[in-house]
Design a protein around this motif. Structure first.
Motif, mmCIF file in Angstrom:
data_model
loop_
_atom_site.group_PDB
_atom_site.id
_atom_site.type_symbol
_atom_site.label_atom_id
_atom_site.label_comp_id
_atom_site.label_asym_id
_atom_site.label_seq_id
_atom_site.Cartn_x
_atom_site.Cartn_y
_atom_site.Cartn_z
ATOM 1 N N ASP A 116 -52.808 -4.860 8.065
ATOM 2 C CA ASP A 116 -52.445 -4.389 6.730
ATOM 3 C C ASP A 116 -51.037 -3.826 6.777
ATOM 4 O O ASP A 116 -50.507 -3.537 7.861
ATOM 5 N N ALA A 117 -50.433 -3.720 5.610
ATOM 6 C CA ALA A 117 -49.035 -3.277 5.548
ATOM 7 C C ALA A 117 -48.734 -2.738 4.158
ATOM 8 O O ALA A 117 -49.425 -3.050 3.188
ATOM 9 N N VAL A 118 -47.677 -1.939 4.108
ATOM 10 C CA VAL A 118 -47.082 -1.502 2.850
ATOM 11 C C VAL A 118 -45.581 -1.727 2.992
ATOM 12 O O VAL A 118 -44.981 -1.346 4.003
ATOM 13 N N THR A 119 -45.001 -2.352 1.978
ATOM 14 C CA THR A 119 -43.561 -2.601 1.981
ATOM 15 C C THR A 119 -42.952 -1.956 0.750
ATOM 16 O O THR A 119 -43.463 -2.123 -0.361
ATOM 17 N N THR A 120 -41.871 -1.212 0.962
ATOM 18 C CA THR A 120 -41.120 -0.592 -0.120
ATOM 19 C C THR A 120 -39.873 -1.432 -0.379
ATOM 20 O O THR A 120 -39.133 -1.756 0.558
ATOM 21 N N PHE A 121 -39.673 -1.787 -1.644
ATOM 22 C CA PHE A 121 -38.517 -2.576 -2.062
ATOM 23 C C PHE A 121 -37.618 -1.732 -2.956
ATOM 24 O O PHE A 121 -38.096 -0.868 -3.694
ATOM 25 N N VAL A 122 -36.314 -2.037 -2.917
ATOM 26 C CA VAL A 122 -35.331 -1.392 -3.778
ATOM 27 C C VAL A 122 -34.584 -2.483 -4.530
ATOM 28 O O VAL A 122 -34.203 -3.503 -3.945
ATOM 29 N N CYS A 123 -34.341 -2.261 -5.803
ATOM 30 C CA CYS A 123 -33.583 -3.203 -6.611
ATOM 31 C C CYS A 123 -32.092 -3.022 -6.325
ATOM 32 O O CYS A 123 -31.585 -1.891 -6.315
ATOM 33 N N VAL A 124 -31.418 -4.145 -6.065
ATOM 34 C CA VAL A 124 -29.986 -4.116 -5.770
ATOM 35 C C VAL A 124 -29.262 -5.200 -6.566
ATOM 36 O O VAL A 124 -29.865 -6.183 -7.003
ATOM 37 N N SER A 125 -27.971 -5.007 -6.692
ATOM 38 C CA SER A 125 -27.092 -6.056 -7.209
ATOM 39 C C SER A 125 -26.919 -7.098 -6.108
ATOM 40 O O SER A 125 -26.631 -6.749 -4.962
ATOM 41 N N LEU A 126 -27.113 -8.372 -6.429
ATOM 42 C CA LEU A 126 -26.968 -9.406 -5.401
ATOM 43 C C LEU A 126 -25.522 -9.548 -4.934
ATOM 44 O O LEU A 126 -25.286 -9.866 -3.773
ATOM 45 N N ASP A 127 -24.561 -9.319 -5.821
ATOM 46 C CA ASP A 127 -23.177 -9.527 -5.398
ATOM 47 C C ASP A 127 -22.588 -8.368 -4.604
ATOM 48 O O ASP A 127 -21.698 -8.571 -3.796
ATOM 49 N N THR A 128 -23.111 -7.155 -4.776
ATOM 50 C CA THR A 128 -22.553 -6.018 -4.026
ATOM 51 C C THR A 128 -23.533 -5.421 -3.015
ATOM 52 O O THR A 128 -23.115 -4.719 -2.099
#
Length: 148
Positions: A116-128
């Motif tokens: 099992d796992a938990v992953t935390t994601f962050v929203c970013v600008s793809l170009d920067t």
């Protein structure tokens, strides 16, 4: 055994089967830890795609959800020929910058959770690569898919 009869930690999982082949096996003759991580990534993308978000949408919006943290738990070894039922859920979405996915992989022939796992994601600008607020499309899709 149907994936609906398995002991999922949460209701209504998004599920895909993973057929373990020789490319997933390490020198200990069980599934390599990197193969699990690769399956986590594949499953997250498959779920996002099933919700209606594709990488082309990320590109058009100049936004992406990138990994900030993985928490991985290996409970039991799995081997060549095993078939795992792999589930994911979005368990947190702040509708601003972050979301979390939970994962659970079950070996039906043993009826046991093997990973099992938990992953935390962050929203970013793809170009920067800089953190940026989620666009409305992400909030509409990921926010509504969040189960908690």
């Amino acid at each position: 055994m149907s994936h609906t009869n398995l002991n999922w930690v949460l209701e209504n999982p998004y599920v895909q089967q993973w057929h373990i082949d020789k490319t997933h096996i390490d020198h200990y003759q069980h599934v390599n830890n990197v193969a699990y991580l690769s399956q986590v990534e594949n499953l997250a993308w498959a779920h996002s795609n099933s919700l209606g978000l594709h990488f082309a949408d990320y590109q058009a919006l100049n936004r992406g959800m990138v990994i900030k943290r993985h928490e991985l738990n290996y409970h039991l070894p799995t081997h060549l020929g095993d078939i795992l039922e792999c589930a994911t859920w979005i368990v947190h979405c702040d509708n601003k910058l972050t979301l979390k996915r939970q994962f659970q992989f079950i070996c039906p022939k043993r009826n046991k959770t093997v990973f099992d796992a938990v992953t935390t994601f962050v929203c970013v600008s793809l170009d920067t690569g800089a953190p940026k607020r989620m666009p409305k499309q992400f909030i509409d899709v990921y926010g509504k898919a969040c189960i908690k």
